[in-house]
Design a protein around this motif. Structure first.
Motif, mmCIF file in Angstrom:
data_model
loop_
_atom_site.group_PDB
_atom_site.id
_atom_site.type_symbol
_atom_site.label_atom_id
_atom_site.label_comp_id
_atom_site.label_asym_id
_atom_site.label_seq_id
_atom_site.Cartn_x
_atom_site.Cartn_y
_atom_site.Cartn_z
ATOM 1 N N LEU A 101 0.831 -1.210 0.000
ATOM 2 C CA LEU A 101 0.000 0.000 0.000
ATOM 3 C C LEU A 101 0.864 1.258 0.000
ATOM 4 O O LEU A 101 0.574 2.229 -0.710
ATOM 5 C CB LEU A 101 -0.932 0.003 1.209
ATOM 6 N N ILE A 102 1.923 1.258 0.796
ATOM 7 C CA ILE A 102 2.806 2.427 0.851
ATOM 8 C C ILE A 102 3.508 2.630 -0.489
ATOM 9 O O ILE A 102 3.538 3.746 -1.030
ATOM 10 C CB ILE A 102 3.823 2.276 2.006
ATOM 11 N N ILE A 103 4.067 1.542 -1.030
ATOM 12 C CA ILE A 103 4.777 1.654 -2.314
ATOM 13 C C ILE A 103 3.801 2.064 -3.422
ATOM 14 O O ILE A 103 4.089 2.963 -4.225
ATOM 15 C CB ILE A 103 5.482 0.325 -2.652
ATOM 16 N N GLY A 104 2.623 1.446 -3.437
ATOM 17 C CA GLY A 104 1.627 1.807 -4.442
ATOM 18 C C GLY A 104 1.170 3.249 -4.311
ATOM 19 O O GLY A 104 1.027 3.959 -5.305
ATOM 20 N N GLY A 105 0.969 3.690 -3.084
ATOM 21 C CA GLY A 105 0.547 5.076 -2.871
ATOM 22 C C GLY A 105 1.597 6.074 -3.321
ATOM 23 O O GLY A 105 1.273 7.097 -3.939
ATOM 24 N N LEU A 106 2.867 5.777 -3.034
ATOM 25 C CA LEU A 106 3.939 6.674 -3.474
ATOM 26 C C LEU A 106 4.035 6.709 -4.998
ATOM 27 O O LEU A 106 4.224 7.787 -5.589
ATOM 28 C CB LEU A 106 5.274 6.241 -2.863
ATOM 29 N N LEU A 107 3.907 5.551 -5.639
ATOM 30 C CA LEU A 107 3.951 5.521 -7.106
ATOM 31 C C LEU A 107 2.772 6.277 -7.716
ATOM 32 O O LEU A 107 2.940 7.016 -8.696
ATOM 33 C CB LEU A 107 3.970 4.068 -7.609
ATOM 34 N N VAL A 108 1.595 6.119 -7.130
ATOM 35 C CA VAL A 108 0.429 6.860 -7.636
ATOM 36 C C VAL A 108 0.631 8.358 -7.445
ATOM 37 O O VAL A 108 0.357 9.156 -8.342
ATOM 38 C CB VAL A 108 -0.863 6.382 -6.931
ATOM 39 N N GLY A 109 1.115 8.742 -6.275
ATOM 40 C CA GLY A 109 1.346 10.164 -6.030
ATOM 41 C C GLY A 109 2.356 10.760 -6.998
ATOM 42 O O GLY A 109 2.136 11.835 -7.564
ATOM 43 N N TYR A 110 3.458 10.041 -7.210
ATOM 44 C CA TYR A 110 4.473 10.531 -8.160
ATOM 45 C C TYR A 110 3.900 10.567 -9.573
ATOM 46 O O TYR A 110 4.086 11.539 -10.306
ATOM 47 C CB TYR A 110 5.718 9.640 -8.104
ATOM 48 N N GLY A 111 3.165 9.510 -9.937
ATOM 49 C CA GLY A 111 2.590 9.452 -11.273
ATOM 50 C C GLY A 111 1.570 10.550 -11.534
ATOM 51 O O GLY A 111 1.515 11.106 -12.632
ATOM 52 N N THR A 112 0.779 10.880 -10.536
ATOM 53 C CA THR A 112 -0.213 11.940 -10.746
ATOM 54 C C THR A 112 0.448 13.299 -10.909
ATOM 55 O O THR A 112 -0.028 14.120 -11.695
ATOM 56 C CB THR A 112 -1.228 12.001 -9.598
ATOM 57 N N ARG A 113 1.520 13.528 -10.196
ATOM 58 C CA ARG A 113 2.234 14.810 -10.368
ATOM 59 C C ARG A 113 2.932 14.832 -11.724
ATOM 60 O O ARG A 113 2.935 15.853 -12.413
ATOM 61 C CB ARG A 113 3.241 15.037 -9.241
ATOM 62 N N LEU A 114 3.533 13.704 -12.118
ATOM 63 C CA LEU A 114 4.224 13.623 -13.399
ATOM 64 C C LEU A 114 3.239 13.751 -14.563
ATOM 65 O O LEU A 114 3.519 14.428 -15.550
ATOM 66 C CB LEU A 114 4.975 12.289 -13.484
ATOM 67 N N GLY A 115 2.074 13.123 -14.444
ATOM 68 C CA GLY A 115 1.085 13.125 -15.518
ATOM 69 C C GLY A 115 0.072 14.249 -15.433
ATOM 70 O O GLY A 115 -0.904 14.264 -16.177
ATOM 71 N N SER A 116 0.270 15.179 -14.518
ATOM 72 C CA SER A 116 -0.629 16.322 -14.341
ATOM 73 C C SER A 116 -2.064 15.888 -14.079
ATOM 74 O O SER A 116 -3.014 16.512 -14.557
ATOM 75 C CB SER A 116 -0.590 17.246 -15.562
ATOM 76 N N GLY A 117 -2.220 14.821 -13.313
ATOM 77 C CA GLY A 117 -3.570 14.416 -12.948
ATOM 78 C C GLY A 117 -3.646 12.935 -12.641
ATOM 79 O O GLY A 117 -2.732 12.184 -12.945
ATOM 80 N N CYS A 118 -4.741 12.555 -12.027
ATOM 81 C CA CYS A 118 -4.941 11.166 -11.635
ATOM 82 C C CYS A 118 -6.041 10.544 -12.491
ATOM 83 O O CYS A 118 -6.516 11.134 -13.451
ATOM 84 C CB CYS A 118 -5.292 11.088 -10.150
#
Length: 146
Positions: A89-106
């Protein structure tokens, strides 16, 4: 019940989708803002300096769990399960957070709001979300984890 998916809740999923779409339309038509959760969370926590007014972002973020609590109170709680270890959950959450900032959205911003506006960037991002999900499930099933 759908035989291949014994835990599927299609009516509830359909109703939830309608409410998410209605909320996104209200935000866009009423306030001129995209109802992307990552952007609202970033604005509410002060990570982002642009976007919706901060009080609107805070109200949006606070309203998410309150809405879930209201529905759980009225219709009963949904049974959820989590992995035994907290690390996925922690690793997935960090990847999602980084990905949303990188991709300008979730997924909500690109998938619900971006696709409804026919945004090419959101079409590409949503395609990547879906493809990544398919590949991940394929690997997990091949490895016997699903």
């Amino acid at each position: 019940m759908i035989p291949a998916f014994p835990n599927a809740m299609p009516v509830e999923g359909f109703m939830g989708g309608l409410l998410i779409g209605l909320a996104a339309a209200i935000m866009l038509l009423g306030l001129g803002r995209i109802a992307g959760v990552s952007g609202m969370a970033a604005r509410a926590t002060g990570i982002a300096d642009t976007g919706a007014p901060r009080n609107v972002a805070i109200a949006f973020v606070v309203g998410l769990p309150l809405g879930a609590l209201f529905i759980a109170t009225v219709f009963g709680a949904v049974t959820v399960s989590f992995p035994a270890s907290i690390w996925p959950l922690i690793i997935g959450g960090l990847l999602v957070g980084y990905g949303t900032r990188l991709g300008s959205g979730c997924t909500s911003g690109h998938g619900v709001c971006g696709l409804s506006r026919l945004s090419p960037r959101s079409m590409l991002a949503t395609g990547m979300f879906m493809a990544s999900g398919f590949v991940t499930v394929g690997f997990l099933r091949a490895g016997g984890l699903l």
